[in-house]
Design a protein around this motif. Structure first.
Motif, PDB file in Angstrom:
ATOM      1  N   LYS A  16      11.587  19.899  -0.438  1.00 11.20           N
ATOM      2  CA  LYS A  16      12.679  18.934  -0.234  1.00 11.20           C
ATOM      3  C   LYS A  16      13.287  19.229   1.104  1.00 11.20           C
ATOM      4  O   LYS A  16      13.608  18.364   2.021  1.00 11.20           O
ATOM      5  N   LYS A  17      13.429  20.550   1.580  1.00  9.86           N
ATOM      6  CA  LYS A  17      14.131  20.996   2.717  1.00  9.86           C
ATOM      7  C   LYS A  17      13.215  22.162   3.436  1.00  9.86           C
ATOM      8  O   LYS A  17      12.792  22.992   2.553  1.00  9.86           O
ATOM      9  N   PHE A  18      13.312  22.151   4.754  1.00 11.68           N
ATOM     10  CA  PHE A  18      12.689  23.384   5.202  1.00 11.68           C
ATOM     11  C   PHE A  18      13.466  23.985   6.588  1.00 11.68           C
ATOM     12  O   PHE A  18      14.281  23.171   7.197  1.00 11.68           O
ATOM     13  N   GLU A  19      13.300  25.047   6.965  1.00 11.21           N
ATOM     14  CA  GLU A  19      13.691  25.562   8.145  1.00 11.21           C
ATOM     15  C   GLU A  19      12.307  25.950   9.286  1.00 11.21           C
ATOM     16  O   GLU A  19      11.596  26.531   8.566  1.00 11.21           O
ATOM     17  N   LEU A  20      12.519  25.685  10.353  1.00 12.08           N
ATOM     18  CA  LEU A  20      11.441  26.007  11.112  1.00 12.08           C
ATOM     19  C   LEU A  20      11.989  27.490  11.773  1.00 12.08           C
ATOM     20  O   LEU A  20      13.102  27.808  12.166  1.00 12.08           O
ATOM     21  N   LEU A  21      11.010  28.441  12.031  1.00  7.79           N
ATOM     22  CA  LEU A  21      11.206  29.661  12.439  1.00  7.79           C
ATOM     23  C   LEU A  21      10.408  29.999  13.987  1.00  7.79           C
ATOM     24  O   LEU A  21       9.302  29.339  14.179  1.00  7.79           O
ATOM     25  N   PRO A  22      11.226  30.734  14.844  1.00 10.78           N
ATOM     26  CA  PRO A  22      10.563  30.669  16.444  1.00 10.78           C
ATOM     27  C   PRO A  22       9.506  31.629  16.510  1.00 10.78           C
ATOM     28  O   PRO A  22       8.832  31.707  17.514  1.00 10.78           O
ATOM     29  N   ARG A  23       9.223  32.744  15.625  1.00  7.55           N
ATOM     30  CA  ARG A  23       8.121  33.424  15.818  1.00  7.55           C
ATOM     31  C   ARG A  23       7.216  33.785  14.657  1.00  7.55           C
ATOM     32  O   ARG A  23       7.746  33.600  13.449  1.00  7.55           O
ATOM     33  N   GLU A  24       6.113  34.308  14.940  1.00  5.64           N
ATOM     34  CA  GLU A  24       5.009  34.576  13.799  1.00  5.64           C
ATOM     35  C   GLU A  24       5.419  35.945  13.097  1.00  5.64           C
ATOM     36  O   GLU A  24       6.115  36.739  13.761  1.00  5.64           O
ATOM     37  N   TRP A  25       5.319  35.945  11.791  1.00  6.44           N
ATOM     38  CA  TRP A  25       5.150  37.101  11.091  1.00  6.44           C
ATOM     39  C   TRP A  25       4.193  37.965  11.048  1.00  6.44           C
ATOM     40  O   TRP A  25       2.954  37.682  11.194  1.00  6.44           O
ATOM     41  N   THR A  26       4.389  39.214  11.464  1.00  3.02           N
ATOM     42  CA  THR A  26       3.209  40.249  11.775  1.00  3.02           C
ATOM     43  C   THR A  26       3.485  41.598  11.099  1.00  3.02           C
ATOM     44  O   THR A  26       4.437  41.906  10.306  1.00  3.02           O
ATOM     45  N   ARG A  80       6.805  39.094   0.592  1.00  4.57           N
ATOM     46  CA  ARG A  80       8.081  38.023   0.357  1.00  4.57           C
ATOM     47  C   ARG A  80       9.308  38.387   0.398  1.00  4.57           C
ATOM     48  O   ARG A  80      10.410  38.104   0.595  1.00  4.57           O
ATOM     49  N   LYS A  81       9.661  39.736  -0.103  1.00  2.00           N
ATOM     50  CA  LYS A  81      10.544  40.435  -0.453  1.00  2.00           C
ATOM     51  C   LYS A  81      11.364  40.693   1.015  1.00  2.00           C
ATOM     52  O   LYS A  81      12.719  40.228   1.192  1.00  2.00           O
ATOM     53  N   VAL A  82      10.669  41.103   1.963  1.00  2.04           N
ATOM     54  CA  VAL A  82      11.040  41.224   3.221  1.00  2.04           C
ATOM     55  C   VAL A  82      11.480  39.990   3.998  1.00  2.04           C
ATOM     56  O   VAL A  82      12.483  39.960   4.787  1.00  2.04           O
ATOM     57  N   VAL A  83      10.772  39.004   3.795  1.00  4.09           N
ATOM     58  CA  VAL A  83      10.925  37.552   4.391  1.00  4.09           C
ATOM     59  C   VAL A  83      12.137  37.210   3.766  1.00  4.09           C
ATOM     60  O   VAL A  83      13.177  36.860   4.474  1.00  4.09           O
ATOM     61  N   ASN A  84      12.305  37.122   2.477  1.00  9.34           N
ATOM     62  CA  ASN A  84      13.609  36.838   1.975  1.00  9.34           C
ATOM     63  C   ASN A  84      14.773  37.548   2.264  1.00  9.34           C
ATOM     64  O   ASN A  84      15.943  36.822   2.613  1.00  9.34           O
ATOM     65  N   GLU A  85      14.675  38.890   2.785  1.00 10.59           N
ATOM     66  CA  GLU A  85      15.838  39.578   3.068  1.00 10.59           C
ATOM     67  C   GLU A  85      16.088  39.233   4.932  1.00 10.59           C
ATOM     68  O   GLU A  85      17.289  38.995   4.868  1.00 10.59           O
ATOM     69  N   LYS A  86      15.056  39.244   5.443  1.00  6.40           N
ATOM     70  CA  LYS A  86      15.399  38.909   6.925  1.00  6.40           C
ATOM     71  C   LYS A  86      15.606  37.609   7.230  1.00  6.40           C
ATOM     72  O   LYS A  86      16.341  37.449   8.293  1.00  6.40           O
ATOM     73  N   PHE A  87      15.368  36.736   6.585  1.00  7.50           N
ATOM     74  CA  PHE A  87      15.441  35.332   6.858  1.00  7.50           C
ATOM     75  C   PHE A  87      16.459  34.540   5.960  1.00  7.50           C
ATOM     76  O   PHE A  87      16.421  33.463   5.518  1.00  7.50           O
ATOM     77  N   LYS A  88      17.457  35.509   5.277  1.00  4.52           N
ATOM     78  CA  LYS A  88      18.385  34.954   4.290  1.00  4.52           C
ATOM     79  C   LYS A  88      19.284  33.637   4.915  1.00  4.52           C
ATOM     80  O   LYS A  88      19.625  32.847   4.327  1.00  4.52           O
ATOM     81  N   ASP A  89      19.554  34.000   6.171  1.00  3.54           N
ATOM     82  CA  ASP A  89      20.427  32.927   6.935  1.00  3.54           C
ATOM     83  C   ASP A  89      19.801  31.547   6.744  1.00  3.54           C
ATOM     84  O   ASP A  89      20.381  30.533   6.320  1.00  3.54           O
ATOM     85  N   ALA A  90      18.522  31.738   7.150  1.00  3.52           N
ATOM     86  CA  ALA A  90      17.760  30.287   7.118  1.00  3.52           C
ATOM     87  C   ALA A  90      17.672  29.843   5.850  1.00  3.52           C
ATOM     88  O   ALA A  90      17.734  28.639   5.691  1.00  3.52           O
ATOM     89  N   ILE A  91      17.444  30.710   5.035  1.00  2.50           N
ATOM     90  CA  ILE A  91      17.216  30.217   3.384  1.00  2.50           C
ATOM     91  C   ILE A  91      18.655  29.461   2.960  1.00  2.50           C
ATOM     92  O   ILE A  91      18.547  28.448   2.266  1.00  2.50           O
ATOM     93  N   GLU A  92      19.639  30.167   3.224  1.00  2.00           N
ATOM     94  CA  GLU A  92      21.013  29.657   2.955  1.00  2.00           C
ATOM     95  C   GLU A  92      21.052  28.329   3.448  1.00  2.00           C
ATOM     96  O   GLU A  92      21.891  27.414   3.132  1.00  2.00           O
ATOM     97  N   ARG A  93      20.799  28.122   4.815  1.00  2.00           N
ATOM     98  CA  ARG A  93      20.958  26.885   5.410  1.00  2.00           C
ATOM     99  C   ARG A  93      20.268  25.762   4.730  1.00  2.00           C
ATOM    100  O   ARG A  93      20.635  24.551   4.527  1.00  2.00           O
ATOM    101  N   ILE A  94      19.005  26.311   4.162  1.00  2.00           N
ATOM    102  CA  ILE A  94      18.299  25.308   3.263  1.00  2.00           C
ATOM    103  C   ILE A  94      19.046  24.601   2.311  1.00  2.00           C
ATOM    104  O   ILE A  94      19.097  23.510   1.789  1.00  2.00           O
ATOM    105  N   TYR A  95      19.875  25.599   1.632  1.00  2.00           N
ATOM    106  CA  TYR A  95      20.295  25.177   0.418  1.00  2.00           C
ATOM    107  C   TYR A  95      21.912  25.035   0.546  1.00  2.00           C
ATOM    108  O   TYR A  95      22.955  24.848  -0.222  1.00  2.00           O
ATOM    109  N   ALA A  96      22.415  24.864   1.903  1.00  2.00           N
ATOM    110  CA  ALA A  96      23.848  24.610   2.282  1.00  2.00           C
ATOM    111  C   ALA A  96      24.252  23.199   1.887  1.00  2.00           C
ATOM    112  O   ALA A  96      23.596  22.215   2.001  1.00  2.00           O
TER     113      ALA A  96
END
Length: 594
Positions: free
Chosen positions: A554-564, A578-594
């Motif tokens: 339903k909603k998405f966030e674009l990120l500026p750099r590749e995961w490596t 997944r755990k690391v991505v969830n943690e690192k980009f929690k602000d982006a995830i919160e924006r999806i559900y804001a």
């Protein structure tokens, strides 16, 4: 099956097909080859040196056998060390070069490692930074010549005739049930767990895989090796090659794979889907640079290949067009891979069906396989024989093992390849093994009764707040079919709807913006541009139709750099953490559900 030890591969090769290039690597810009006899002599001397240093197996139990660690890129010395440690009944503990210092200290202490071999100065410094925390370590040896460090040849120099005779005696005593290796895999709790694999475990997997694929004894063949050797997939394949008389050439690095393929013209290699995606992106980028008729022909050929089905003939007209595309376009792709490829085996994660269709149509045979470290590893692989491959599945189970699905669809396997358990963790072993069946943690279904199709990781399935289960992998793989999507992770656990973090393919996006006359500034600016956001909204919508209402993004966030691997979001075998991505980009995830 008459079970041998892994190190018996050297004697087997000497007896059946001694080679001039058993192993090869670039040294000072030139390929240096090692003959079977040279490898045998070097390995025996290294074993003798280890005996001189006091490395022993005592009563051949996991606890009493000495552990030797290795942290290195792929190179002949890696295999010399592996074989030499095995011959004296020692246990090899391979560690990824990218392992962080805390995890490294944990592994070395958990295994009570006695000696450690490292390839380069940066890895030497990493080990030295934690050496005070690991009291069991008695010495560090390097493969590169480094000022002030002990070189590995100092161990071979300790060999005497008497010690070599001793090695000969010990070799005969090493039982097939002796542990060959303890491979630490990242645990869900954050502490790595050591998978105990015996000679017998890996040797039977080698022989079953040889029969099923089949890897024929082919002393004139060679492969390029670049997947990390401390991963069980590449290690088992190494012993398949050694027992088949196939020469192994080591790529200088991931960046030089293209050049190395052209130089050595191998018959095959193993890979992971992420690297195949990268190869395909490069091909498409080259195609996009073409103009006029050449460009039209290129994209016509790719469109044709996307429709390829290896099991259903496209008819005379389609086959004629494909033959033309092969001559005009795909022959260049094959040349770029060295011109001799008869197999590429991919594993470690699901491969996009679109890529399998395109590569196979282009005469580059890619076969998907599957198996966890705990099964040494191969469970299934698509076959070279007629009717033995089905795109979108990992193929039929290999000979010699049994596979079944639990009530919830979890894949279970039993047979001689299943691990001895987790080192010092009977609790975890009991959770993973039920009545000699290994629970893989993967969910699957049978396709046509014989092909195994993996639908998701059990622990990656999540429930929305509405109580509906969602499997992220199929959604992510579908989205990655778009040339505009580099990487994607589906989110939505305990949330009202499914969302996604998307890393755009910036090369493709840049080209699109140029065509639309939109100025390209920085990645950070671009992902907020209204026209770009509109493009990705339309893209996501076009893919949503493949999924039911609950699974739609339903909603998405674009990120500026590749995961490596370097930035920590990918494992060394290029799977998503997944755990690391969830943690690192929690602000982006919160924006999806804001």
């Amino acid at each position: 099956m008459n079970t041998k030890r892994l190190f018996d591969a050297v004697a087997h090769q000497l007896e059946n097909f001694p080679k001039n290039d058993m192993l090869a690597a670039k040294e000072n810009g030139k390929w240096k080859t090692y003959s079977t006899q040279q490898v045998a002599d070097t390995v025996n001397k290294l074993s003798a040196g280890l005996v001189s240093l006091g490395v022993k197996a005592n009563d051949f139990t996991p606890e009493s056998s000495d552990k030797i660690a290795i942290i290195s890129n792929n190179r002949p010395e890696w295999v010399f060390t592996d074989l030499a440690v095995q011959q004296v009944g020692g246990i090899l503990v391979p560690v990824y070069p990218t392992t962080n210092p805390n995890e490294l200290a944990f592994i070395l202490n958990d295994a009570a490692v006695k000696f450690i071999f490292v390839s380069s100065e940066d890895l030497l410094l990493k080990v030295q930074s934690i050496i005070d925390k690991v009291p069991s370590i008695q010495g560090i040896y390097t493969f590169d010549s480094i000022a002030g460090a002990k070189h590995w040849t100092e161990v071979t120099a300790l060999a005497t005739d008497e010690l070599l005779a001793q090695v000969d005696t010990i070799k005969k005593q090493v039982p097939a049930e002796q542990l060959a290796t303890i491979i630490y895999t990242s645990g869900t709790t954050g502490t790595p767990k050591g998978v105990m694999l015996s000679h017998s475990n890996i040797y039977t997997n080698v022989q079953f895989s040889k029969k099923s694929f089949p890897f024929n004894d082919a002393p004139e063949s060679k492969v390029l090796s670049f997947l990390p050797l401390n991963h069980i997939f590449e290690k088992t394949c190494t012993y398949i090659y050694l027992y088949s008389g196939i020469s192994i050439y080591y790529a200088e690095s991931l960046e030089t794979i293209g050049d190395n393929l052209k130089e050595i013209k191998p018959n095959g290699f193993t890979t992971v889907p992420r690297l195949l995606e990268k190869v395909f992106e490069k091909i498409m980028a080259k195609g996009s640079e073409l103009t006029g008729t050449k460009r039209k022909l290129f994209f016509w050929a790719v469109d044709l290949a996307e429709k390829y089905d290896n099991r259903v003939s496209g008819g005379a007209w389609y086959n004629l067009q494909l033959a033309i595309a092969n001559k005009l376009i795909f022959s260049k792709w094959r040349e770029a891979l060295g011109g001799n490829i008869s197999f590429i085996i991919t594993g470690g994660a699901a491969c996009q069906v679109k890529l399998l269709r395109i590569f196979n149509a282009a005469g580059v045979p890619v076969y998907e396989g599957y198996g966890p470290t705990e099964n040494s590893p191969v469970i299934c692989v698509n076959r070279q024989e007629k009717g033995g491959t089905k795109f979108g599945t990992v193929g039929p189970p290999i000979e010699g093992i049994q596979v079944k699905l639990a009530e919830d669809g979890e894949i279970m396997v039993t047979g001689p390849c299943v691990m001895k358990g987790y080192y010092k963790r009977p609790d975890l072993t009991a959770e993973t093994m039920k009545d000699e069946w290994l629970l893989t943690g993967d969910i699957g279904v049978w396709d046509e009764g014989k092909f195994l199709k993996i639908t998701d990781r059990k622990k990656e399935l999540f429930k929305t707040s509405g109580g509906k289960y969602v499997a992220p992998q199929p959604i992510e793989n579908k989205l990655k079919e778009s040339p505009f999507v580099e990487q994607v992770m589906v989110v939505g656990s305990e949330r009202k709807f499914v969302g996604a973090l998307i890393v755009p393919s910036f090369a493709t996006l840049k080209e699109w913006m140029r065509e639309k006359g939109i100025p390209y500034t920085t990645n950070e600016d671009v992902i907020h541009h209204p026209k770009v956001l509109e493009l990705y909204r339309e893209l996501v919508e076009s893919f949503n139709k493949f999924f039911n209402h609950v699974e739609q993004i339903k909603k998405f966030e674009l990120l500026p750099r590749e995961w490596t691997v370097d930035t920590g979001e990918m494992t060394p075998k290029l799977s998503l953490k997944r755990k690391v991505v969830n943690e690192k980009f929690k602000d982006a995830i919160e924006r999806i559900y804001a």
